[in-house]
Design an enzyme around this catalytic site. Structure first.
Site, PDB file in Angstrom:
ATOM      1  N   SER A 115      45.100  -6.237  20.990  1.00  0.00           N
ATOM      2  CA  SER A 115      44.144  -5.138  20.949  1.00  0.00           C
ATOM      3  C   SER A 115      44.719  -3.937  21.715  1.00  0.00           C
ATOM      4  CB  SER A 115      42.788  -5.594  21.498  1.00  0.00           C
ATOM      5  OG  SER A 115      41.772  -4.659  21.187  1.00  0.00           O
TER       6      SER A 115
ATOM      7  N   GLU B  49      39.065  -8.494  11.365  1.00  0.00           N
ATOM      8  CA  GLU B  49      39.025  -7.847  12.684  1.00  0.00           C
ATOM      9  C   GLU B  49      37.632  -7.316  13.056  1.00  0.00           C
ATOM     10  OE1 GLU B  49      41.402  -7.733  14.839  1.00  0.00           O
ATOM     11  OE2 GLU B  49      43.345  -7.801  13.811  1.00  0.00           O
TER      12      GLU B  49
ATOM     13  N   HIS C 171      38.409 -10.281  15.363  1.00  0.00           N
ATOM     14  CA  HIS C 171      39.240  -9.697  16.415  1.00  0.00           C
ATOM     15  C   HIS C 171      39.271 -10.620  17.624  1.00  0.00           C
ATOM     16  CE1 HIS C 171      41.303  -6.372  18.308  1.00  0.00           C
ATOM     17  NE2 HIS C 171      40.459  -6.359  19.322  1.00  0.00           N
TER      18      HIS C 171
END
Length: 519
Positions: A199, A322, A423
């Site tokens: 991330s 995600e 995610h």
């Protein structure tokens, strides 16, 4: 390294250039937690580049994690509430096998958290399993987040009160410099360092790969789900800084008061910015790196495309779903409705006045169900994560080896909850640490055995890349061919790994190679 028997187990004393540190046996490796790599950052040193840590004379007991960087406690990141929060937060943790005279490869982890939250103390980042499996040295890093690390106040600098740019990135560079200087004491090879992150941690890696100040500090990189285009210009940064001053009720002529202000007041304003900015302008982050002609001389994705990245081997990839986590959490950090996605594309069109309208229409037409939740999430995923990763892979593969993956695996429960391969869901697979949430629903409907098999393969590939520069294993796992144009071989990671040429080709063709989005 000196092994010492103690009443509560086996400890290990290591001499570093700054002083001795005492670590403790953790499985078959040792762990040293909370080693300071830079000095405290409060008072006059707030919003300034990190300073060298003062050497210590007595051995430092490294049984516990260091303080977490200032941030709101009421956030979705699970961090032990017993760990203190302090501006004396620049520490790192090391897991290492007992040295035998042979230098081992090193992996340095940069955590994610939208540049605004997170800590190396999160249990999912425990480095024991990777260090044991890979017979390598694993380092996890704390750095300043939120306003303390990624608010650019330089437009308000005066002769008396100086503010520097990209503080969090400067912290990461200082940690890598510490690694270069000190890791040999733990049995690591400073000439074989792989930096990896997820991330905003992954985007930190792509940014560092284009920063002259980081050149030579790592020899390989792994990038997981990076919002690599979320790097902004100085004008936008100045607008965010002005809003910050409003939130802390300061005028520019009182800017010096930031150095003595209670840090929790700054945390409150930082948390507000973190969520307010993406609510007002979907698809953007409130606090993020800025192009400053110093640490970040160019927009990173554009720098890759112009050949300015450090020419080192790269593994890069994203997750299939995600955006689903942001839908579940009702988080504004990603646009996940048709309305907010449309707002994002209107902003793109406004920011790129030279972009023909038909190009935006062509991108939109690639998502026929964009008015529905799944289509909106796919557009958000591709704008925020997938396309920036593909742009980087295409560009970097012209100069250095690249391996691309797409993580598709999800347990039955995550599929039932419509999270899928959301995610950050790959993190426990990479570190081999499942069950790190207080109430982890991952295996409520089964799937543990399959997940363990996927994790074993991923860990072997990650450590093989760190050890040999190629993410190949010797246990019969699917061969992973490098990513090169025009084939664009991509490893699709699921219950069984599959090597697929250009699996997102239609979407990639619709977007083209023009860097859109958040620059």
């Amino acid at each position: 390294m000196t092994e010492i028997g103690t009443a509560d187990g086996i400890s290990s004393r290591v001499s570093t250039p700054y002083g001795d540190v005492i670590g403790y046996r953790d499985g078959t490796v040792y762990a040293w937690k909370g080693i300071p790599y830079a000095a405290a950052t409060d008072g006059e040193h707030r919003f300034r580049a990190p300073r060298p840590v003062e050497p210590w004379s007595e051995p430092l007991d490294c049984r516990s994690f260091g303080a977490i960087a200032p941030q709101g406690r009421d956030n979705p990141v699970p961090i032990d509430p017993k760990i203190p929060m302090s501006e004396d937060c620049l520490s790192l943790n090391v897991w290492a096998p007992e040295p035998d005279g042979t230098p081992r490869p090193v992996m340095v982890w940069i955590h994610g958290g939208a540049y605004s939250l997170g800590s190396s103390a999160q249990s999912v980042y425990d480095g024991r399993a990777l260090a044991e499996l890979g017979d390598l040295v694993l380092v996890t890093v704390n750095y300043r987040v939120g306003a303390f690390g990624f608010l650019d106040l330089s437009s308000f600098s005066t002769d008396e009160t100086v503010f520097e740019t990209n503080i969090g990135l400067r912290d990461q560079i200082a940690a890598l410099e510490w690694t270069a200087r000190c890791i040999a004491s733990f049995g690591g090879d400073p000439s074989r360092v792989t930096v990896f992150g997820e991330s905003s941690g992954g985007a930190s890696v792509t940014t560092l790969m284009t920063s002259p100040k980081a050149e030579g500090l790592f020899q390989q990189a792994i990038v997981q789900s990076a919002p690599a285009t979320s790097v902004y210009g100085p004008d936008r940064a100045a607008v965010v800084a002005s809003r910050f001053l409003e939130l802390v009720d300061l005028t520019p002529d009182r800017i010096h008061e930031l150095k003595t202000m209670d840090f929790m007041r700054i945390v409150g304003a930082s948390d507000t910015l973190c969520y307010e900015v993406p609510t007002r302008v979907p698809g953007t982050l409130g606090l993020a790196p800025v192009v400053d002609a110093d640490v970040v001389p160019r927009y990173p994705v554009a720098a890759f495309q112009k050949g300015y990245s450090h020419r080192i081997p790269l593994m890069i990839g994203t997750n299939h779903d995600e955006a689903s986590i942001f839908r579940l959490m009702k988080s504004p950090l990603m646009p996940i409705t048709s309305d907010t996605v449309s707002e994002m594309f209107r902003a793109i069109a406004n920011d790129h006045a030279d972009l023909p309208a038909f190009r935006v229409a062509e991108i939109m037409s690639a998502y026929p169900d964009r008015s529905k939740s799944a289509g909106a999430q796919a557009m958000s995923r591709d704008a925020g994560f997938r396309m920036p990763s593909l742009w980087i892979a295409d560009a970097h593969s012209r100069h250095a080896p690249v391996w691309m993956y797409r993580f598709d695996h999800a347990t039955p429960m995550l599929k039932a909850a419509r999270i899928g391969a959301g995610h950050a869901t790959e993190l426990p697979y990479v570190f081999g640490n499942f069950g790190t949430l207080n109430r982890d629903p991952t295996f409520w409907l089964g799937g543990r055995k399959a997940a363990m098999a996927v994790s074993a393969r991923m860990m072997k590939r990650w450590v093989a890349f760190a050890r040999h520069g190629v993410p190949a294993t010797l246990d019969g796992s699917k061969h992973w061919a490098p990513y090169v144009e025009p084939d664009r071989a991509t490893l699709v990671i699921d219950a069984q790994d599959t090597l697929v040429d250009d699996p997102d080709g239609a979407m990639r063709a619709a977007w083209g190679d023009r860097v859109l989005g958040f620059t």
